[in-house]
Each structure stands twice: as C-alpha cells, then as structure tokens.
Design a protein around this motif. Structure first.
Motif, PDB file in Angstrom:
ATOM      1  N   ARG A 108      -1.831   2.566  19.605  1.00 47.12           N
ATOM      2  CA  ARG A 108      -2.760   2.359  18.486  1.00 47.12           C
ATOM      3  C   ARG A 108      -3.755   1.315  18.934  1.00 47.12           C
ATOM      4  N   VAL A 170      -7.388   8.974   9.165  1.00 46.29           N
ATOM      5  CA  VAL A 170      -6.486   9.985   8.586  1.00 46.29           C
ATOM      6  C   VAL A 170      -7.317  11.193   8.138  1.00 46.29           C
ATOM      7  N   ARG A 223      -6.398   4.677   1.229  1.00 47.52           N
ATOM      8  CA  ARG A 223      -6.605   3.258   0.947  1.00 47.52           C
ATOM      9  C   ARG A 223      -8.036   2.872   1.329  1.00 47.52           C
ATOM     10  N   PRO A 264      -0.388   2.085   4.073  1.00 40.72           N
ATOM     11  CA  PRO A 264       0.275   1.375   2.990  1.00 40.72           C
ATOM     12  C   PRO A 264      -0.473   1.581   1.660  1.00 40.72           C
TER      13      PRO A 264
HETATM   14  N1  ASP Z   1      -1.633   3.970   7.918  1.00 38.39           N
HETATM   15  C1  ASP Z   1      -2.864   4.728   7.978  1.00 38.39           C
HETATM   16  C2  ASP Z   1      -3.640   4.390   9.247  1.00 38.39           C
HETATM   17  O1  ASP Z   1      -3.114   3.706  10.095  1.00 38.39           O
HETATM   18  C3  ASP Z   1      -3.678   4.604   6.750  1.00 38.39           C
HETATM   19  C4  ASP Z   1      -4.132   3.227   6.377  1.00 38.39           C
HETATM   20  O2  ASP Z   1      -3.937   2.252   7.096  1.00 38.39           O
HETATM   21  O3  ASP Z   1      -4.737   3.140   5.311  1.00 38.39           O
HETATM   22  O4  ASP Z   1      -4.759   4.824   9.366  1.00 38.39           O
END
Ligand code: ASP
Length: 310
Positions: A108, A170, A223, A264
């Motif tokens: 990541r 996402v 989010r 989250p």
């Molecule tokens: N967990 C997801 C991401 O890493 C969504 C987010 O953080 O809102 O993109």
C-alpha cells in the motif's frame, strides 16, 4: 488449467472469466474457512512481504491472515520504522527487499501509480493493496464477491457508489469490475467530489441520495477522504450528511437494498449508525469475504510463480 496471475496492480483489464474464476476459488476457501480449516499448503515455499506505507487495519490484517492460512513465509515491513524515513527511494527500498529473494510484494502506498512503476522496474510479483487515490483491486473484488454471493450474479444489478468518488481508489477499481460483471453502475456525489473526467467512466450520475436509493439495488457508501483533501470541497459535514448520507428512512423505503462500505466507517457522517448495523448491511460479511478473495488472488500468483519456476 488453474488460474495464474503474474501481478495484481489494477482492476482494469480483468476479464469476466478471470473474475469469476477468482470467485470460484474464493468460494472454496470461504467454505473451508467456515468449517474451521486454518491451513492450506498452497503458498508453502513462497515468501510474501507486506509493505504498508499508508495506514491500514482491515486490508493489512486480511492479507496477512490470507497469506498465513496459505502457509506463506511472511515478513511485515513497517514503513514508519524503515529507512524510507532516511530518504531512500521507493525503488531502492524494493530492490533491497528483492535481493532477499522475496516472491510477492503486497504493498500500500500513497503515490498513485507506484505499483505500475514497480511492476515495470522490479523483479518480484506485485499486489496492489491501495495506491493513493488510484486503485484498490482486491477491495473491488471482495465487494463484487459479496454482492454475487447475495444476488447470485451481478448481471443487470443497479449498483451505486456514493460519496467521495474524486479521491476514492475503491470507486476507481469497483467501476471496471462491476461493469465487467454486467452491473449497471452509478455514482452519487456533490459535483465537487466527482472527478472532472467522470463522463469517461461510463457510469450514471446522481446528485441526491433519495433518487440514488430509489434507483439502486445495492449502495457502496464511501468515506470522505479528508487526508487527501487540501481544500474545502464540501460546505459543512452536517450538510453533506443531510444531502448524501444514507439514513434509516432509506432502508424503510427500500427494505431489500444491500449496503456495502469498505471501512473505516464514520458513523453519523456518510451513513447513520443504525444503517451500519441494519440487516441490509453487508459490512462485516465484506471483511470475511476479503480473506477468501485475497487467498484466491495469492493462489493465482502462486500458480504463476510455480509455472515460471519449472
Ligand atoms: N479502506 C479503504 C481504502 O483504503 C477505504 C477508505 O479508506 O475510506 O481505500
């Protein structure tokens, strides 16, 4: 021939056949995990490094558990405690990791495109666990797997992503996967949270939540990515919630709607707390399916590694 993937850096280009093969493999793992099987020897002799240069709870744990269940040799790499803080470049860091004969790098990174760059310049297999606001392919696969398990298939399913589309990796991975599986895809967001080139995504757009809910069979609630915003793109949180939040009354209006959220969750902002816990919410099943999907992805990589070793 079992499915073999050399890398997974993007959701674009994954065909319907490949996605369904991954789902079939994930379904087998899901069933075995449910009856308590904890070990499979599929990744025996394969080393996996988990390198997370950005915060993560679910994705990191999910990959770690998936790799452990498959008997991989796992090394965690904590970017905040590494030489990255001494000015080492990403490519140098990764080349050093490779020199230790690592087979798979699950990474990541906050830089959009970091994985594509490494795929071209590094020798190990790369799996994208989220790059900036670009892509998050395993999240999209687990979202699609969750709704496939619920509805049987996604052909003709009306699927709406709601929220901060502009900064959402996402959304960028969900759209090609759901379209490949035949879903009708829409986004619902204020104009300031939509990418400028949204017309090229080939999706429907809604600018109010009531119309989107009335249309959709399933909503993926995103989010607001405050960490990727340097300007006020929404007037106030309260107004955002009023115009774009998913609320209890929406569920009463559409009792059969399915609610997803990648987490989250910010209870009370993008969705009311009661929605997160409602019968329509598939948020925890998503997390459970995530492990099975990541096992399927790692298995496909292992198949490719073995095929090229011989
Ligand atoms: N967990 C997801 C991401 O890493 C969504 C987010 O953080 O809102 O993109």
């Amino acid at each position: 021939m079992p499915l073999a993937l050399p890398h997974l850096t993007t959701a674009h280009g994954l065909t319907r056949t490949t996605i369904l093969e991954l789902f079939q493999s994930a379904e087998e793992y899901y069933t075995r995990l449910r009856i308590g099987t904890k070990r499979f020897d599929v990744l025996q002799g394969i080393s996996v490094v988990l390198a997370f240069f950005e915060n993560s709870t679910r994705t990191r744990m999910s990959f770690e558990i998936a790799a452990k269940r498959l008997s991989a040799e796992i090394t965690g790499f904590q970017a905040s405690a590494s030489s990255v803080n001494k000015g080492e470049t990403l490519l140098d860091t990764i080349r050093n990791i490779e020199a230790m004969h690592v087979d798979v790098l699950v990474m990541r990174h906050s830089s959009s495109g970091a994985h594509e760059f490494l795929r071209r310049h590094a020798g190990c297999r790369i799996v994208n666990a989220g790059d900036g606001q670009h892509e998050h392919p395993t999240q999209a696969l687990l979202d699609a797997f969750t709704l496939t398990r619920k509805f049987g298939h996604l052909e003709g399913l009306k699927y709406c992503l709601v929220g901060d589309i502009l900064h959402s990796r996402v959304a960028r991975s969900n759209i090609p996967i759901f379209k490949a599986l035949g879903a009708e895809v829409a986004v619902c967001a204020p104009g300031t949270l939509l990418p400028k080139d949204i017309a090229s995504f080939g999706v429907k757009t809604f600018s109010d939540i009531d119309t989107a809910v009335a249309w959709a069979d399933a909503m993926n609630v995103l989010r607001i990515q405050f960490e990727r915003q340097d300007q006020g793109l929404i007037p106030t949180i309260r107004e955002y919630t009023e115009w774009f939040g998913v609320k209890d009354h929406h569920l009463r209006l559409k009792p059969n709607i399915a609610i997803l959220h990648p987490g989250p969750i910010n209870r009370g902002i993008e969705l009311e707390a009661i929605v997160a816990d409602a019968a329509q919410s598939l948020i925890l099943p998503q997390v459970e399916h995530g492990v099975a999907i990541r096992m399927a992805v790692l298995t496909a990589l292992a198949n490719d590694i073995r095929a090229t070793r011989h």
